[in-house]
Design a protein around this motif. Structure first.
Motif, PDB file in Angstrom:
ATOM      1  N   HIS A 265       0.851  -1.188   0.000  1.00 19.81           N
ATOM      2  CA  HIS A 265       0.000   0.000   0.000  1.00 19.81           C
ATOM      3  C   HIS A 265       0.897   1.251   0.000  1.00 19.81           C
ATOM      4  O   HIS A 265       2.012   1.227   0.501  1.00 19.81           O
ATOM      5  CB  HIS A 265      -0.847  -0.046   1.276  1.00 19.81           C
ATOM      6  CG  HIS A 265      -2.081   0.778   1.226  1.00 19.81           C
ATOM      7  ND1 HIS A 265      -3.189   0.407   0.501  1.00 19.81           N
ATOM      8  CD2 HIS A 265      -2.394   1.957   1.816  1.00 19.81           C
ATOM      9  CE1 HIS A 265      -4.126   1.318   0.673  1.00 19.81           C
ATOM     10  NE2 HIS A 265      -3.675   2.270   1.459  1.00 19.81           N
TER      11      HIS A 265
ATOM     12  N   ARG B 208       6.846   7.578   4.131  1.00 30.48           N
ATOM     13  CA  ARG B 208       6.503   6.386   4.885  1.00 30.48           C
ATOM     14  C   ARG B 208       7.390   5.207   4.472  1.00 30.48           C
ATOM     15  O   ARG B 208       7.918   5.183   3.352  1.00 30.48           O
ATOM     16  CB  ARG B 208       5.024   6.001   4.654  1.00 30.48           C
ATOM     17  CG  ARG B 208       4.024   7.103   4.910  1.00 30.48           C
ATOM     18  CD  ARG B 208       4.063   7.584   6.335  1.00 30.48           C
ATOM     19  NE  ARG B 208       3.938   6.490   7.277  1.00 30.48           N
ATOM     20  CZ  ARG B 208       4.282   6.581   8.569  1.00 30.48           C
ATOM     21  NH1 ARG B 208       4.774   7.696   9.045  1.00 30.48           N
ATOM     22  NH2 ARG B 208       4.149   5.551   9.360  1.00 30.48           N
ATOM     23  N   PRO B 209       7.527   4.213   5.352  1.00 33.09           N
ATOM     24  CA  PRO B 209       8.361   3.051   5.003  1.00 33.09           C
ATOM     25  C   PRO B 209       7.796   2.229   3.851  1.00 33.09           C
ATOM     26  O   PRO B 209       8.495   1.371   3.308  1.00 33.09           O
ATOM     27  CB  PRO B 209       8.393   2.225   6.298  1.00 33.09           C
ATOM     28  CG  PRO B 209       7.248   2.704   7.108  1.00 33.09           C
ATOM     29  CD  PRO B 209       7.010   4.123   6.732  1.00 33.09           C
ATOM     30  N   SER B 210       6.567   2.498   3.461  1.00 27.87           N
ATOM     31  CA  SER B 210       5.953   1.783   2.339  1.00 27.87           C
ATOM     32  C   SER B 210       6.490   2.254   0.984  1.00 27.87           C
ATOM     33  O   SER B 210       6.203   1.633  -0.043  1.00 27.87           O
ATOM     34  CB  SER B 210       4.436   1.993   2.372  1.00 27.87           C
ATOM     35  OG  SER B 210       4.133   3.376   2.380  1.00 27.87           O
TER      36      SER B 210
END
Lengths: 246, 100
Positions: free
Chosen positions: A215, A222-224
């Motif tokens: 996601h 963000r780490p995403s």
């Protein structure tokens, strides 16, 4: 690439004609330019949204990100997002009214070429999909929009009464979908089913699925974040809007 | 997930925020995208003063949240065994509202 751009907070008329704030950016030049409405996600109207708008301007688009939480006051984006969540969030009806107002603002600009697309991440992707079904856009980019398909109908409520997929027959424009194969919402099965429905309805669509991404893989904060997948997704986004908003 | 799915509890509490100590009357609890902790999803709790709208926010990993539940229960069990009933009269009567 347009190095000279203007970026500023503006006022526009949102749902029911109520004046609200938004961030607007455009290349400096006579145009005509295509335009994009960028819908922010549930956590708030934050820096990522503002930067996304400016990114579009650098690439030759006018763009706006309207503050869906304007009625919740001023303050840090995360605090306002938390306040909106605590009070139940915005309804789809209000979101559509605000998004229609943002589109009208773009079309009213003297540099407009008359074409407007819509895009969003996560819940904004859901809202972009819904907006493209309920309003007249020229192209839509759905980035991992969750809850486009609703597995459990009991999750629908007064503010979000209909799953966007149930409006798919009314989709007004071509759609580009970008998804991570490790995502849980939407998961690959939901993405496949959405694609099947669009195909069965004869809609113009492009779906791209990325391995090694889940996601929010565009979100540099963000780490995403996944740099290769994100850069490829942006390349496809600019190509898609460049084609359908010309 | 990015939904508005939220649990809400009325509480009698104080918290220290940007402006110092304040009364907080509501805890808003949700498992969704956090703002700061480097996770895709977290258990987020906002302790809110509903009059001023000020909040004190906490973002916990799921494992940390479960550990906190266990530790809170443990602290209550041992503390109440010693101080049973001494603070009950100080808390106003109110119905807890687990869902919103």
């Amino acid at each position: 690439m347009y190095r000279d751009i203007i970026g500023q907070e503006i006022r526009y008329k949102g749902h029911n004609g109520v004046e609200k704030n938004a961030y607007f950016s455009k290349p400096i030049g006579p145009g005509p330019f295509p335009a994009v409405v960028f819908i922010h996600h549930v956590p708030g109207w934050n820096e990522v949204c503002i930067e996304t708008v400016r990114r579009f301007a650098h690439h030759g688009f006018m763009a706006i990100s309207h503050n869906l939480y304007a009625e919740y006051g001023e303050g840090d984006a995360d605090d306002i997002g938390a306040r909106a969540r605590a009070e139940g969030g915005v309804s789809d009806e209000q979101m559509l009214g605000d998004t229609a107002g943002a589109m009208a603002f773009l079309k009213a600009q003297k540099e407009s070429n008359g074409k407007v697309g819509v895009m969003g991440y996560c819940s904004g992707g859901r809202q972009a999909f819904l907006s493209a079904c309920r309003l007249k856009f020229d192209a839509v980019v759905d980035c991992w929009g969750g809850r486009v398909m609703v597995k459990d109908k009991s999750a629908l409520n007064a503010k979000q009464p209909v799953a966007p997929i149930d409006y798919a027959k009314d989709l007004s424009c071509p759609i580009l979908g970008l998804f991570g194969n490790d995502d849980k919402e939407p998961d690959p099965d939901q993405v496949n089913k959405t694609e099947e429905i669009l195909k069965s309805l004869g809609k113009t669509y492009e779906f791209h699925r990325y391995d090694g991404a889940g996601h929010a893989f565009f979100d540099w904060s963000r780490p995403s974040y996944r740099v290769e997948q994100a850069m490829d997704g942006w390349k496809k986004t600019f190509a898609f809007f460049g084609k359908h908003l010309a | 997930m990015c939904s508005y799915i939220t649990e809400k509890a009325e509480i009698f509490a104080s918290a220290k925020g940007r402006s110092g100590w304040m009364n907080v009357d509501t805890a808003v609890i949700y498992y969704d995208h956090p703002t700061h902790i480097p996770l895709d999803h977290a258990l987020n709790i906002d302790f809110v003063n509903s009059a001023t709208k000020e909040r004190v926010a906490v973002e916990l990993s799921a494992k940390s949240a479960r550990e906190l539940i266990r530790r809170i229960q443990s602290a209550l069990d041992s503390g109440e065994a010693i101080h049973l009933g001494s603070d009950d009269a100080a808390e106003p009567e109110r119905a807890l509202c687990p869902l919103f």
